[in-house]
Design an enzyme around this catalytic site. Sequence first.
Site, PDB file in Angstrom:
ATOM      1  CB  CYS A   8       3.644  -0.982  -6.589  1.00 19.50           C
ATOM      2  SG  CYS A   8       3.464  -2.699  -7.069  1.00 19.50           S
ATOM      3  N   GLY A  10       0.822  -1.205   0.000  1.00 15.44           N
ATOM      4  CA  GLY A  10       0.000   0.000   0.000  1.00 15.44           C
ATOM      5  C   GLY A  10       0.852   1.248   0.000  1.00 15.44           C
ATOM      6  CD  GLU A  41       4.874  -3.503  -3.458  1.00 16.89           C
ATOM      7  OE1 GLU A  41       4.421  -2.417  -3.892  1.00 16.89           O
ATOM      8  OE2 GLU A  41       4.476  -4.614  -3.821  1.00 16.89           O
ATOM      9  N   GLY A  77       0.571   4.959   4.947  1.00 16.46           N
ATOM     10  CA  GLY A  77      -0.134   3.890   5.647  1.00 16.46           C
ATOM     11  C   GLY A  77       0.817   2.802   6.108  1.00 16.46           C
TER      12      GLY A  77
END
Lengths: 504, 504
Positions: A291, A230, A254, A234
């Site tokens: 990502c 995420g 990650e 966070g």
Amino acid sequence: MIESAETSAGEPTAVRGFSPRTGRPIGDPVPVSSEAEVDRVVAAAREVLPGWAARDGGERASVLAAVADALDAARDELVAIADGETALGVVRLAGEVGRTSGQLRMFAGLLRAGAHVGAVLSPADPALGRPDVRRMLHPIGVVAVFAASNFPFAFSVVGGDTASAWAAGCPVVVKVHEAHPATSIAVARVVRAALTAAGAAEDLLGLVVGPASGAPLVTHPGIAAVGFTGSLAGGRALFDLAAGRPDPIPFFGELGSVNPVVVLPGAAAERADELARGYLGSLTLGTGQFCTNPGLLFVPEAGGLPDAIAAHTRTTTGGPMLSERIRDAYERSTAAYAGPEPARGTAGEGAWAVAPVVRRTGLAEFVAHAAELTEETFGPAGLVVTYPDPDRLLTALAVLPGSLTGSVHAVEADHPLAARVAAVLRPRVGRLVHNGWPTGVAVCWAMHHGGPWPATTAPGHTSVGGAALRRWLVPTAYQDWPDALLPPELRDANPLGVPREIQP
Amino acid sequence: MIESAETSAGEPTAVRGFSPRTGRPIGDPVPVSSEAEVDRVVAAAREVLPGWAARDGGERASVLAAVADALDAARDELVAIADGETALGVVRLAGEVGRTSGQLRMFAGLLRAGAHVGAVLSPADPALGRPDVRRMLHPIGVVAVFAASNFPFAFSVVGGDTASAWAAGCPVVVKVHEAHPATSIAVARVVRAALTAAGAAEDLLGLVVGPASGAPLVTHPGIAAVGFTGSLAGGRALFDLAAGRPDPIPFFGELGSVNPVVVLPGAAAERADELARGYLGSLTLGTGQFCTNPGLLFVPEAGGLPDAIAAHTRTTTGGPMLSERIRDAYERSTAAYAGPEPARGTAGEGAWAVAPVVRRTGLAEFVAHAAELTEETFGPAGLVVTYPDPDRLLTALAVLPGSLTGSVHAVEADHPLAARVAAVLRPRVGRLVHNGWPTGVAVCWAMHHGGPWPATTAPGHTSVGGAALRRWLVPTAYQDWPDALLPPELRDANPLGVPREIQP
């Protein structure tokens, strides 16, 4: 419009899915988990830990394969729900279910091969006074998994973290992502039924729901490790909770990545049009919600590539983002861009649709504002950095933060420079890509999906590929242990036939 | 008596060694490192990182072997200095030098075998659209090592952390332990000369000195990972600093451990005298100053073993502890023991000598006060817990915190119970020992010297044995990378002949 009921404390009592196409709620509300419910789910997972941990690799492999079959069988139903909640499209989502079941089957294959137990034998050496020592890996305990927004199957309820944790022998409690609650519930229903049918405990998979359920999960004494995919903010908050426990636990997160891509002069001269198309294809794939999205592109100042990219950008179409919050963050971030007007595509259809945006800057400007310009913008936003010569390029690359990937486009004549670029990128990235784009992470034994902070919180480990299960394993050494009491993997007769390293 | 000069801020400007036998200073004062000096040492280590990282396994192996030879050649000189500062005795210390050089040679052997790079190849599969992916491990960067008090060679300047980090390709900066500064300086002098003579950079080893140098080292942007062996309180403080950095880094700490030993009924009946002797031998070895010291012993209530242990305790002699601070902590801790009067040995000679102390309690009492009774006392202090029956023993073992080791003494008739005990101990310890004592950690490929919190901060990793170098390595995946630009370990021709796993 009231989207969800609230408690007297103002916390919502349920999570709703929304259609990114309409911006309206979709599916049934899913009740959020109280702290007592988090307790109950973790306790249920702990209850089934010894039984699952005791199964050998072949037995676990059969269960994983059964879950994979069940996912494939339910594919159309699951894809329809996920497409409603994510607007990622049925083609992509059907492919993602295949990736998810394929991943379960890859781990099943690894379990059958047996190398995951990492068996090492050091025979006794009476001359040195050395005892007999045999080492293997065992499951760490119950794993908490935080689902990601952008892969409703492959990085969610039964994605790579869950599959690898199960393979390692660990039950899993998943914190459902708010961007696809109905999909999560539907997947869990299919998976828990498949577990039961395969003779495994359905509580190998537990779910907790609601933004407030994350902190109690990470700090729960029954949780032994955490997998997270995420945002940087966070992930950092949860990492801090894991590290701050009275008994700190491993946190495999990650987080953020700008994934630099470097086009070398020969490639730029020979393949400008192909590179411009390829870049924008990668940048806008899935509305840029990967990502591995190529956020930073380095291209020669001379030649037509920068202009070709700007021209191609204006022909692109974006699409709806996964959630209103993500859309808002993207709009805020791209609206705040300083400097010359970026090239923009069109947003396309959908309540939460956004347009691709590609900025351009020079190398000196990039270096001067590197901290800000290397922050990830989640979505189809790119920064093209033009470089005047290779030496200055190499100096600039040294300011890059950790990323999941680094890519180099080169022709044969570029190879000496490519080697120098790779030497700078290698310590900064987890994967080096040659003449390709970073989006699309092959699920295979050799994959490394990781990298230095802020790409991950644990640079020695990967969340995709065969080695992903190593995160959930801890070693035990058995010293002079009687053969009959050893785990089968370490007995003299090696009845399971696992590969073993033996000290000469 | 003024032991050391102080700055105006009250910080000492030098560290002194002391003789545990006389309690008086010994050797020259060693100046403490300012923050600027920490900067300089880390910068020097970073300078030599690329060159060292670029050497292949065979080249690094030769350097490690040369350092081992130099340590052996300087053994008598080093042992004399260390005996003055630690009072551990020349026999033990000479053996420890051998362990230290042997450890360097073990890593040299592993490097020559080549498995440390963890090469995995997933060939391209055009049918699946899968690229060619090849993965190997690379050094993480400059490693900070915190030396321990109790092993002036094997867990100090050039101990297991340093040897494994060098093997992995990482330069090291060692925070010298205050209990043996002169030894540390002497070892570093020998080692840096050996590095130079072997054609390696002397700055592969840097030293920082003084209690105040630890925090700036852990938080230094040039440090990529930390290895620590020491107390729970000290380790936790540094772990928190590492995790709290803007860019958190891995912290591999080995902290506290009570190392439970369980004597099963058959063994207690058949081997009471041997067990009482063996226990006290292990408990008092090195004046109990081992992280594997057997702090907790579970024995059957019935039979003569508890009394035999008490009787043997009264025949033991302690010795001087490593530092005044450690001695004071031991005296404070053992003086505060509640309950019946423990059995005590005699302290023996030396200013900082202490006596062995063995307490005894029942199982119910132990469980009721488990949090307090499972706290490690560093030194020759043990707690004997008597159990009435196996079922209650098993319940009690489930309250144990993480430890480096768990040991079981059993005869053949005890095996069914031994299996049940092992099932409870296994998730709580790093090493299971059968019919042996936990002190003495064999340096071999299969060793695991680790365990769950508070034994370590990273339960997946070990600080002793072949796998110790994995802590300092991070993976890189090379996707469709040209053969000529790949590291030799991943090229088609495999010119270094490293073992490689190839996905079928």
